[in-house]
Scaffold this active site. Structure first.
Site, PDB file in Angstrom:
ATOM      1  CB  ALA A  28      -0.948   0.002   1.189  1.00  0.00           C
ATOM      2  CB  THR A  29       4.257   2.170   1.083  1.00  0.00           C
ATOM      3  OG1 THR A  29       4.026   1.857   2.462  1.00  0.00           O
ATOM      4  CG2 THR A  29       5.163   3.378   0.980  1.00  0.00           C
TER       5      THR A  29
ATOM      6  CG  ASN B  71      -2.842   3.633  10.448  1.00  0.00           C
ATOM      7  OD1 ASN B  71      -3.394   4.600   9.920  1.00  0.00           O
ATOM      8  ND2 ASN B  71      -1.611   3.701  10.901  1.00  0.00           N
TER       9      ASN B  71
ATOM     10  CD  GLN C 176      -5.014  -0.888   9.311  1.00  0.00           C
ATOM     11  OE1 GLN C 176      -5.580  -1.830   9.856  1.00  0.00           O
ATOM     12  NE2 GLN C 176      -3.679  -0.781   9.310  1.00  0.00           N
TER      13      GLN C 176
ATOM     14  CB  ALA D 187      -1.570  -9.288   0.591  1.00  0.00           C
ATOM     15  CG  HIS D 188       1.323  -6.561   5.320  1.00  0.00           C
ATOM     16  ND1 HIS D 188       1.524  -6.117   6.599  1.00  0.00           N
ATOM     17  CD2 HIS D 188       1.468  -5.491   4.528  1.00  0.00           C
ATOM     18  CE1 HIS D 188       1.795  -4.810   6.574  1.00  0.00           C
ATOM     19  NE2 HIS D 188       1.763  -4.411   5.323  1.00  0.00           N
TER      20      HIS D 188
ATOM     21  CB  THR E 256       9.086  -9.735 -12.842  1.00  0.00           C
ATOM     22  OG1 THR E 256       9.940  -9.500 -13.950  1.00  0.00           O
ATOM     23  CG2 THR E 256       8.617 -11.177 -12.851  1.00  0.00           C
TER      24      THR E 256
ATOM     25  CB  CYS F 253      11.256   5.653  17.603  1.00  0.00           C
ATOM     26  SG  CYS F 253      10.877   4.955  19.193  1.00  0.00           S
TER      27      CYS F 253
END
Ligand code: PLP
Length: 403
Positions: free
Chosen positions: A73-74, A153, A181, A202-203, A242, A343
């Site tokens: 998504a980035t 998120n 999200q 996907a993650h 690819t 951070c």
């Protein structure tokens, strides 16, 4: 029960074993390059990609050719924001976004500012929501793109995407949503919500890392983008490189499972979240819930009549007054959660999302994001409330001793 208990499902999710199973053949047996046109290895890989594209497109009410695969998504957010703005710069130079967007969107907008675009960052209401009226008021004759996320998120706030989509459509302004999200977790349809561009990955849905997609409207209007990558012209020239065939197959399997289970899972997560919230509130005083109030639900996890889903069912974000944030996280070793601080190289900064809601720096640092998901259990939830109870009491007591 295994510890630490994972309660950070907004950060990432484990790959569902059914997804791993679906992916396995595409590492060894069917390993072809989906762009190889001259032999069966390529044809088989291409067939798997096209089947997956169809499943992912259907899950959001899109046509197959409107899905462009990316690395996550980035990349999708960058391709949407930079790609749309750069292509439309003759038409206008104004972009509208929201204060609680992910950095993938906010920093892409900052990059546009360096290229001479003007960006309006809309404030939210105290629950983190941006209403369509606020978007409408921000539009000018020079506005070319609005980008507002489906669900946040950190605090799980769900934006009124359909109303914002309608406003943008009426004014002929492109509308991008970072749907990361919310996709497969709450209803999402690019047609009824009048979305022109949508980022997914996907993650976050029990699929593998490193694969995402961008929905790009094909007609009414057909959206054109300036590509970020140049090369072999894959994905209709929008994303050369690819294709990640096992990732794409896994993404589609993950989406299909999540959609089939969505309504039951929403109910289960609402119940678990209520249990967590009540468990903590019964034990700990001075707890503030950041974001939208939790909805009234019945004993089966259904929303009470008149209730609206204003928050992702698996999200809870709490601030604990009088506790030092870093010390709290150190004390919660049995729990994998996120804090309201990030951070940077120089310091620990309070979350920009909580700041946008008007939460003080001190309370933002003393905030915890709980993200519940597919493998969360009641036992884990109860363990979490006990762990938080012990940590907060210990820290408050030692602050009193010191004070
Ligand atoms: N947008 C939102 C709302 C997210 O939560 C995330 C994940 O952290 C991203 C974008 C970035 O996604 P990816 O990790 O696939 O690049």
């Amino acid at each position: 029960m295994r510890t630490p208990v994972y309660m950070d499902y907004h950060a990432t999710t484990p790959v569902d074993p059914r997804v791993v199973e679906a992916m396995l053949p595409y590492f060894g047996q069917t390993f072809g390059n989906a762009a190889s046109r001259n032999h069966v290895f390529g044809w088989e890989a291409e067939a798997a990609v096209e089947e997956a594209r169809h499943r992912i497109a259907s899950a959001m009410g899109a046509a197959d050719k409107e899905i462009v695969f990316t690395s996550g998504a980035t990349e999708s957010d960058n391709l949407a924001v930079l790609g749309a703005a750069r292509l439309l710069k003759q038409k206008g130079n104004h972009v509208v976004t929201g204060a609680t967007e992910h950095h993938a969107v906010l920093d892409a907008c900052k990059a546009l500012e360096r290229e001479g675009f003007e960006v309006t960052v809309l404030p939210t209401d105290p629950t983190g929501r941006i209403d369509a009226d606020r978007v409408q008021d921000a539009l000018t004759d020079r506005t070319i793109l609005v980008t507002i996320m489906l669900a946040n998120n950190e605090i799980g706030t769900i934006h009124p995407i359909a109303s914002i989509g309608r406003v943008c459509h009426e004014r002929g302004v492109l509308f991008h949503t970072d749907a990361v999200q919310g996709f497969t977790k709450i209803p999402f349809d690019v047609g009824t919500m009048r979305v022109d561009l949508a980022s997914v990955t996907a993650h976050k849905v029990y699929g593998p890392k490193g694969i995402g997609a961008l929905y790009v409207r094909g007609k009414g209007p057909r959206v054109r983008l300036a590509p970020l990558f140049h090369g072999g012209g894959h994905e209709r020239g929008l994303r050369s490189g690819t294709l990640n065939v096992p990732g794409i197959v896994g993404f589609a399997a993950a989406v299909e499972i999540a959609l089939a289970e969505r309504d039951d899972e929403m109910r289960r997560l609402r119940l678990l979240r209520r249990r967590l919230h009540e468990g903590i509130r019964a034990r700990v005083e001075d707890v503030r819930c950041n974001g939208a109030p939790l909805p009234e639900i019945d004993g089966s996890g259904n929303l009470a009549p008149g209730e609206e889903e204003r928050r992702l069912p698996g999200n809870l974000n709490l601030s604990f007054a009088g506790v030092e944030g870093e010390a709290l996280l150190m004390d919660l070793k049995g729990l994998a959660v996120s804090s309201g601080s990030a951070c940077t190289s120089a310091s620990i900064e309070p979350s920009h999302v909580l700041k946008a809601l008007g939460v003080s720096d001190e309370l933002a640092h003393a905030s915890i994001r709980f993200g519940l998901g597919r493998f969360s259990t009641e036992e884990e939830v109860d363990f979490s409330s006990e762990t938080v109870d012990a940590a907060v009491h210990r820290l408050r007591a030692s602050a009193l001793d010191r004070g």
